[in-house]
Design a protein around this motif. Structure first.
Motif, PDB file in Angstrom:
ATOM      1  N   SER A 103     -29.679  86.141  44.595  1.00 30.81           N
ATOM      2  CA  SER A 103     -29.939  84.807  45.148  1.00 30.81           C
ATOM      3  C   SER A 103     -29.643  83.708  44.134  1.00 30.81           C
ATOM      4  N   LEU A 104     -29.780  84.015  42.845  1.00 23.39           N
ATOM      5  CA  LEU A 104     -29.510  83.014  41.808  1.00 23.39           C
ATOM      6  C   LEU A 104     -28.043  82.594  41.814  1.00 23.39           C
ATOM      7  N   THR A 105     -27.149  83.585  41.844  1.00 21.75           N
ATOM      8  CA  THR A 105     -25.723  83.249  41.849  1.00 21.75           C
ATOM      9  C   THR A 105     -25.291  82.710  43.209  1.00 21.75           C
ATOM     10  N   GLU A 106     -25.944  83.176  44.274  1.00 23.16           N
ATOM     11  CA  GLU A 106     -25.653  82.621  45.599  1.00 23.16           C
ATOM     12  C   GLU A 106     -26.025  81.144  45.654  1.00 23.16           C
ATOM     13  N   ALA A 107     -27.123  80.791  44.998  1.00 23.56           N
ATOM     14  CA  ALA A 107     -27.527  79.384  44.956  1.00 23.56           C
ATOM     15  C   ALA A 107     -26.477  78.537  44.263  1.00 23.56           C
ATOM     16  N   ILE A 108     -25.982  79.016  43.136  1.00 25.05           N
ATOM     17  CA  ILE A 108     -24.974  78.267  42.392  1.00 25.05           C
ATOM     18  C   ILE A 108     -23.698  78.118  43.212  1.00 25.05           C
ATOM     19  N   GLY A 123     -21.308  72.217  47.850  1.00 23.61           N
ATOM     20  CA  GLY A 123     -21.801  71.035  48.540  1.00 23.61           C
ATOM     21  C   GLY A 123     -22.957  71.275  49.494  1.00 23.61           C
ATOM     22  N   ARG A 124     -23.578  72.471  49.416  1.00 18.93           N
ATOM     23  CA  ARG A 124     -24.682  72.773  50.326  1.00 18.93           C
ATOM     24  C   ARG A 124     -25.970  72.959  49.547  1.00 18.93           C
ATOM     25  N   ARG A 125     -27.092  72.620  50.159  1.00 24.19           N
ATOM     26  CA  ARG A 125     -28.380  72.982  49.602  1.00 24.19           C
ATOM     27  C   ARG A 125     -28.625  74.458  49.874  1.00 24.19           C
ATOM     28  N   PHE A 126     -29.516  75.052  49.069  1.00 31.30           N
ATOM     29  CA  PHE A 126     -29.718  76.487  49.183  1.00 31.30           C
ATOM     30  C   PHE A 126     -31.196  76.833  49.155  1.00 31.30           C
ATOM     31  N   ALA A 127     -31.580  77.765  50.012  1.00 26.50           N
ATOM     32  CA  ALA A 127     -32.911  78.361  49.970  1.00 26.50           C
ATOM     33  C   ALA A 127     -32.733  79.865  50.103  1.00 26.50           C
ATOM     34  N   SER A 128     -33.354  80.618  49.199  1.00 25.90           N
ATOM     35  CA  SER A 128     -33.254  82.069  49.257  1.00 25.90           C
ATOM     36  C   SER A 128     -34.016  82.584  50.476  1.00 25.90           C
ATOM     37  N   PRO A 129     -33.825  83.865  50.863  1.00 26.30           N
ATOM     38  CA  PRO A 129     -34.450  84.363  52.103  1.00 26.30           C
ATOM     39  C   PRO A 129     -35.952  84.125  52.206  1.00 26.30           C
ATOM     40  N   LEU A 155     -27.426  86.142  35.405  1.00 27.26           N
ATOM     41  CA  LEU A 155     -26.390  85.114  35.433  1.00 27.26           C
ATOM     42  C   LEU A 155     -25.187  85.502  34.571  1.00 27.26           C
ATOM     43  N   ARG A 156     -25.438  86.163  33.466  1.00 27.45           N
ATOM     44  CA  ARG A 156     -24.349  86.523  32.550  1.00 27.45           C
ATOM     45  C   ARG A 156     -23.425  87.593  33.118  1.00 27.45           C
ATOM     46  N   GLN A 157     -23.858  88.247  34.187  1.00 25.83           N
ATOM     47  CA  GLN A 157     -22.984  89.208  34.847  1.00 25.83           C
ATOM     48  C   GLN A 157     -21.894  88.521  35.668  1.00 25.83           C
ATOM     49  N   ASP A 158     -22.083  87.240  35.927  1.00 25.80           N
ATOM     50  CA  ASP A 158     -21.108  86.458  36.686  1.00 25.80           C
ATOM     51  C   ASP A 158     -20.191  85.744  35.701  1.00 25.80           C
ATOM     52  N   ILE A 171     -30.097  71.009  40.340  1.00 25.10           N
ATOM     53  CA  ILE A 171     -31.404  71.554  40.002  1.00 25.10           C
ATOM     54  C   ILE A 171     -31.809  72.609  41.024  1.00 25.10           C
ATOM     55  N   VAL A 172     -32.115  73.805  40.526  1.00 22.15           N
ATOM     56  CA  VAL A 172     -32.610  74.879  41.371  1.00 22.15           C
ATOM     57  C   VAL A 172     -34.023  75.215  40.908  1.00 22.15           C
ATOM     58  N   ALA A 173     -34.993  75.059  41.794  1.00 21.97           N
ATOM     59  CA  ALA A 173     -36.373  75.426  41.491  1.00 21.97           C
ATOM     60  C   ALA A 173     -36.547  76.922  41.732  1.00 21.97           C
ATOM     61  N   VAL A 174     -37.105  77.610  40.744  1.00 22.99           N
ATOM     62  CA  VAL A 174     -37.359  79.050  40.852  1.00 22.99           C
ATOM     63  C   VAL A 174     -38.869  79.245  40.812  1.00 22.99           C
ATOM     64  N   THR A 175     -39.430  79.865  41.843  1.00 23.52           N
ATOM     65  CA  THR A 175     -40.882  79.831  41.969  1.00 23.52           C
ATOM     66  C   THR A 175     -41.443  81.033  42.715  1.00 23.52           C
ATOM     67  N   MET A 176     -42.733  81.299  42.481  1.00 22.51           N
ATOM     68  CA  MET A 176     -43.474  82.282  43.260  1.00 22.51           C
ATOM     69  C   MET A 176     -44.308  81.613  44.349  1.00 22.51           C
ATOM     70  N   ILE A 177     -44.394  80.298  44.326  1.00 29.60           N
ATOM     71  CA  ILE A 177     -45.236  79.575  45.269  1.00 29.60           C
ATOM     72  C   ILE A 177     -44.647  79.686  46.674  1.00 29.60           C
ATOM     73  N   ALA A 178     -45.485  80.089  47.620  1.00 29.80           N
ATOM     74  CA  ALA A 178     -45.027  80.316  48.984  1.00 29.80           C
ATOM     75  C   ALA A 178     -45.821  79.482  49.979  1.00 29.80           C
ATOM     76  N   HIS A 179     -46.135  78.248  49.586  1.00 31.69           N
ATOM     77  CA  HIS A 179     -46.844  77.351  50.493  1.00 31.69           C
ATOM     78  C   HIS A 179     -45.828  76.444  51.168  1.00 31.69           C
ATOM     79  N   PRO A 180     -45.774  76.425  52.508  1.00 27.07           N
ATOM     80  CA  PRO A 180     -44.715  75.703  53.221  1.00 27.07           C
ATOM     81  C   PRO A 180     -44.560  74.253  52.801  1.00 27.07           C
ATOM     82  N   GLN A 181     -45.685  73.506  52.726  1.00 22.80           N
ATOM     83  CA  GLN A 181     -45.579  72.088  52.389  1.00 22.80           C
ATOM     84  C   GLN A 181     -45.040  71.882  50.970  1.00 22.80           C
TER      85      GLN A 181
END
Length: 214
Positions: free
Chosen positions: A117-122, A128-134, A24-27, A85-95
């Motif tokens: 993806s972190l800076t893309e989310a911001i 004004g858009r929600r974000f989900a990384s690939p 983040l500090r690179q931005d 709020i951006v949730a950062v996670t390893m959990i890959a369960h669809p529900q």
């Protein structure tokens, strides 16, 4: 940009926390104003330090000894005003990933995706858009029609049942450990799975692997 985007980063793993901060500090738009290692310290930082974004792991310990920080994030999204709020996670369960959006988070970044993806989310959320990384999008695409979103918080006993089950103990063995009946422990495991949107033994094992218990 004269006014920087103020960000608080929360993760219980120091190397992950510092890696996110370094990215983040690179931005030049972004100022990391604080870090936290659990939901308690995150709550303190948010109360004391004005911020525009919170980037938070969901697997770190919750405020009242809860198994994760989801209950705290659920309360945070209801505050007015509140940071993004951006949730950062390893959990890959669809529900569970769908459940995070259902709770009201503004973005989900899978830790397996690139740091970009972190800076893309911001950028997306500020626009004004929600974000989900690939990887998060890939997980969301696996949500079946009619499936309920499930990003829940387990009780202390439900978490203990999961922890011992992941260690290789059987339901009767866990029951003896707690001085409870096997039926009671099986019910606790079933209720915990329902809270998390887990529908089978295979999904439970995958979840336990993703959070590092198995």
């Amino acid at each position: 940009m004269d006014t920087k985007i103020r960000v608080i980063v929360a993760d219980d793993h120091p190397i992950v926390r510092e890696g996110i901060c370094a990215c983040l500090r690179q931005d030049r738009r972004i100022d990391v104003v604080a870090t936290a290692s659990d939901a308690n310290s995150l709550a303190t930082q948010i109360a004391d330090i004005p911020c525009d974004f919170v980037l938070s792991d969901i697997g770190m310990q919750g405020v009242n000894g809860e198994s994760n920080s989801i209950a705290f994030l659920k309360r945070l999204v209801r505050q007015v005003p509140r940071p993004y709020i951006v949730a950062v996670t390893m959990i890959a369960h669809p529900q569970m990933v769908a459940g995070l959006f259902h709770l009201g988070v503004d973005g989900v970044v899978d830790k397996r995706d690139t740091a970009q993806s972190l800076t893309e989310a911001i950028t997306a959320i500020t626009g004004g858009r929600r974000f989900a990384s690939p990887h998060a999008w890939e997980v969301l695409s696996a949500v079946q029609d009619g499936a309920s979103a499930g990003a829940g918080t387990l009780s202390a006993r439900e978490w203990d049942v999961f922890r011992l089950y992941a260690s290789g103990m059987t339901i009767p063995e866990i029951a003896r450990e707690f001085g409870r009946s096997s039926k009671t422990v099986a019910t606790q495991r079933r209720c915990a799975m329902r809270k998390l949107g887990l529908r089978s033994e295979l999904e439970l094992i995958a979840y336990l692997q993703q959070i590092g218990l198995a």
